[in-house]
Design a protein around this motif. Structure first.
Motif, PDB file in Angstrom:
ATOM      1  N   THR A 155      45.156  37.027  38.343  1.00 30.59           N
ATOM      2  CA  THR A 155      44.870  35.619  39.013  1.00 30.59           C
ATOM      3  C   THR A 155      46.050  34.758  38.756  1.00 30.59           C
ATOM      4  O   THR A 155      46.733  34.512  37.828  1.00 30.59           O
ATOM      5  CB  THR A 155      43.573  34.977  38.324  1.00 30.59           C
ATOM      6  N   TYR A 156      46.721  34.313  40.019  1.00 32.90           N
ATOM      7  CA  TYR A 156      47.515  33.337  40.058  1.00 32.90           C
ATOM      8  C   TYR A 156      47.215  31.983  40.493  1.00 32.90           C
ATOM      9  O   TYR A 156      46.182  31.852  41.527  1.00 32.90           O
ATOM     10  CB  TYR A 156      48.707  33.873  40.958  1.00 32.90           C
ATOM     11  N   TYR A 157      47.791  30.742  39.923  1.00 30.04           N
ATOM     12  CA  TYR A 157      47.414  29.395  40.195  1.00 30.04           C
ATOM     13  C   TYR A 157      48.670  28.856  41.106  1.00 30.04           C
ATOM     14  O   TYR A 157      49.789  28.688  40.199  1.00 30.04           O
ATOM     15  CB  TYR A 157      46.993  28.914  39.213  1.00 30.04           C
ATOM     16  N   CYS A 158      48.425  28.134  42.184  1.00 31.48           N
ATOM     17  CA  CYS A 158      49.522  27.164  42.638  1.00 31.48           C
ATOM     18  C   CYS A 158      49.375  25.717  42.302  1.00 31.48           C
ATOM     19  O   CYS A 158      48.291  25.345  41.578  1.00 31.48           O
ATOM     20  CB  CYS A 158      49.566  27.329  44.124  1.00 31.48           C
ATOM     21  N   GLU A 159      50.297  24.841  42.769  1.00 32.49           N
ATOM     22  CA  GLU A 159      50.353  23.721  42.430  1.00 32.49           C
ATOM     23  C   GLU A 159      49.008  22.621  42.912  1.00 32.49           C
ATOM     24  O   GLU A 159      48.490  21.719  42.530  1.00 32.49           O
ATOM     25  CB  GLU A 159      51.758  23.031  43.084  1.00 32.49           C
ATOM     26  N   HIS A 160      48.428  23.301  44.003  1.00 33.42           N
ATOM     27  CA  HIS A 160      47.518  22.730  44.810  1.00 33.42           C
ATOM     28  C   HIS A 160      46.022  22.909  44.446  1.00 33.42           C
ATOM     29  O   HIS A 160      44.988  22.754  44.532  1.00 33.42           O
ATOM     30  CB  HIS A 160      47.389  23.137  46.139  1.00 33.42           C
ATOM     31  N   GLY A 161      45.768  23.814  43.130  1.00 34.10           N
ATOM     32  CA  GLY A 161      44.715  24.524  42.307  1.00 34.10           C
ATOM     33  C   GLY A 161      44.278  25.612  43.229  1.00 34.10           C
ATOM     34  O   GLY A 161      43.294  26.053  42.805  1.00 34.10           O
ATOM     35  N   HIS A 162      44.880  26.342  44.001  1.00 32.39           N
ATOM     36  CA  HIS A 162      44.464  27.382  45.035  1.00 32.39           C
ATOM     37  C   HIS A 162      44.369  28.612  43.944  1.00 32.39           C
ATOM     38  O   HIS A 162      45.469  28.646  42.900  1.00 32.39           O
ATOM     39  CB  HIS A 162      44.910  27.661  46.048  1.00 32.39           C
ATOM     40  N   GLU A 163      43.487  29.617  44.031  1.00 31.35           N
ATOM     41  CA  GLU A 163      43.668  30.537  43.105  1.00 31.35           C
ATOM     42  C   GLU A 163      43.765  31.985  44.149  1.00 31.35           C
ATOM     43  O   GLU A 163      43.216  32.110  44.789  1.00 31.35           O
ATOM     44  CB  GLU A 163      42.323  31.047  42.462  1.00 31.35           C
ATOM     45  N   SER A 164      44.517  32.829  43.528  1.00 28.87           N
ATOM     46  CA  SER A 164      44.946  34.169  44.331  1.00 28.87           C
ATOM     47  C   SER A 164      44.769  35.077  43.200  1.00 28.87           C
ATOM     48  O   SER A 164      45.119  34.970  42.354  1.00 28.87           O
ATOM     49  CB  SER A 164      46.335  34.164  45.016  1.00 28.87           C
ATOM     50  N   SER A 165      44.001  36.249  43.685  1.00 30.62           N
ATOM     51  CA  SER A 165      43.763  37.368  42.908  1.00 30.62           C
ATOM     52  C   SER A 165      44.110  38.609  43.382  1.00 30.62           C
ATOM     53  O   SER A 165      43.233  39.512  43.935  1.00 30.62           O
ATOM     54  CB  SER A 165      42.182  37.595  42.416  1.00 30.62           C
ATOM     55  N   PRO A 166      45.347  38.911  43.773  1.00 26.26           N
ATOM     56  CA  PRO A 166      45.900  40.371  43.839  1.00 26.26           C
ATOM     57  C   PRO A 166      45.563  41.374  43.219  1.00 26.26           C
ATOM     58  O   PRO A 166      45.400  41.134  41.912  1.00 26.26           O
ATOM     59  CB  PRO A 166      47.505  40.131  44.562  1.00 26.26           C
ATOM     60  N   SER A 167      45.265  42.579  43.623  1.00 25.53           N
ATOM     61  CA  SER A 167      45.164  43.822  42.842  1.00 25.53           C
ATOM     62  C   SER A 167      46.413  44.541  42.762  1.00 25.53           C
ATOM     63  O   SER A 167      47.395  44.685  43.537  1.00 25.53           O
ATOM     64  CB  SER A 167      43.966  44.598  43.501  1.00 25.53           C
ATOM     65  N   PHE A 168      46.900  44.880  41.492  1.00 21.95           N
ATOM     66  CA  PHE A 168      48.118  46.116  41.264  1.00 21.95           C
ATOM     67  C   PHE A 168      47.629  47.071  40.628  1.00 21.95           C
ATOM     68  O   PHE A 168      46.372  47.474  40.113  1.00 21.95           O
ATOM     69  CB  PHE A 168      48.788  45.002  40.077  1.00 21.95           C
ATOM     70  N   ALA A 169      48.452  48.102  40.887  1.00 22.37           N
ATOM     71  CA  ALA A 169      48.170  49.353  40.230  1.00 22.37           C
ATOM     72  C   ALA A 169      48.107  49.334  38.703  1.00 22.37           C
ATOM     73  O   ALA A 169      48.801  48.424  38.192  1.00 22.37           O
ATOM     74  CB  ALA A 169      48.949  50.340  40.729  1.00 22.37           C
TER      75      ALA A 169
ATOM     76  N   GLU B 135      34.978  62.197  50.014  1.00 23.20           N
ATOM     77  CA  GLU B 135      35.849  62.936  51.030  1.00 23.20           C
ATOM     78  C   GLU B 135      37.434  62.693  50.709  1.00 23.20           C
ATOM     79  O   GLU B 135      38.332  63.355  50.981  1.00 23.20           O
ATOM     80  CB  GLU B 135      35.556  62.952  52.330  1.00 23.20           C
ATOM     81  N   ARG B 136      37.640  61.277  50.646  1.00 22.43           N
ATOM     82  CA  ARG B 136      38.991  60.967  50.682  1.00 22.43           C
ATOM     83  C   ARG B 136      39.467  60.868  49.114  1.00 22.43           C
ATOM     84  O   ARG B 136      40.795  60.518  48.896  1.00 22.43           O
ATOM     85  CB  ARG B 136      39.082  59.510  50.970  1.00 22.43           C
ATOM     86  N   GLY B 137      38.874  61.055  48.191  1.00 23.67           N
ATOM     87  CA  GLY B 137      39.629  61.103  46.789  1.00 23.67           C
ATOM     88  C   GLY B 137      39.226  59.825  46.125  1.00 23.67           C
ATOM     89  O   GLY B 137      38.813  58.631  46.716  1.00 23.67           O
ATOM     90  N   ASP B 138      39.420  59.654  44.815  1.00 21.52           N
ATOM     91  CA  ASP B 138      39.225  58.458  44.072  1.00 21.52           C
ATOM     92  C   ASP B 138      40.226  57.739  44.213  1.00 21.52           C
ATOM     93  O   ASP B 138      41.361  57.980  44.337  1.00 21.52           O
ATOM     94  CB  ASP B 138      39.126  58.855  42.729  1.00 21.52           C
ATOM     95  N   ALA B 139      40.025  56.385  44.226  1.00 18.34           N
ATOM     96  CA  ALA B 139      41.284  55.516  44.351  1.00 18.34           C
ATOM     97  C   ALA B 139      41.886  55.024  42.969  1.00 18.34           C
ATOM     98  O   ALA B 139      41.198  55.258  41.916  1.00 18.34           O
ATOM     99  CB  ALA B 139      40.350  53.761  44.572  1.00 18.34           C
ATOM    100  N   ALA B 140      43.312  54.754  43.340  1.00 20.58           N
ATOM    101  CA  ALA B 140      43.920  54.690  41.936  1.00 20.58           C
ATOM    102  C   ALA B 140      43.501  53.502  41.066  1.00 20.58           C
ATOM    103  O   ALA B 140      42.808  52.493  41.761  1.00 20.58           O
ATOM    104  CB  ALA B 140      45.303  54.564  42.382  1.00 20.58           C
TER     105      ALA B 140
END
Length: 113
Positions: free
Chosen positions: A32-46, A21-26
């Motif tokens: 994946t990004y890594y910080c000095e403390h070893g944490h992982e962040s995985s944001p989504s981009f177009a 009903e809403r259409g397909d997602a883009a």
């Protein structure tokens, strides 16, 4: 008497059709990004977006990069400075003494009138 709203618990746009009903997602891609403390962040981009070199870690807030072996170091945080500290950076002790003496002479001159 039974009263109420027939659409209680629903929201505008909610329905049985869901995604169709809403259409397909883009199209997206995860980076994946890594910080000095070893944490992982995985944001989504177009898919057609320009991927930034650094990203703030979602857990600790430090800068993160895509290089797991060499993440960026934490930025140096400057301590809070008072007005007097900034003045002392700009003026030497001799300059301060001369300005103080000038101000005292002007004050004495006004009082003697």
């Amino acid at each position: 008497m039974v009263g109420g709203n027939a659409i209680r618990g629903s929201r505008v746009g909610a329905g049985p059709m869901g995604e169709a009903e809403r259409g397909d997602a883009a199209p997206r891609r995860k980076v994946t990004y890594y910080c000095e403390h070893g944490h992982e962040s995985s944001p989504s981009f177009a898919a057609e977006a320009v991927i930034p070199d650094s990203w703030d870690c979602i857990r600790c807030g430090l800068p993160a990069s895509q290089d797991r072996e060499h993440p960026p170091s934490a930025p140096r945080i400057e301590p809070y400075k008072t007005h007097l500290a900034y003045v002392k950076e700009r003026r030497s002790d001799e300059d301060g003494a001369a300005i103080l003496e000038e101000a005292l002479q002007a004050l004495r001159k006004r009082r003697s009138l």
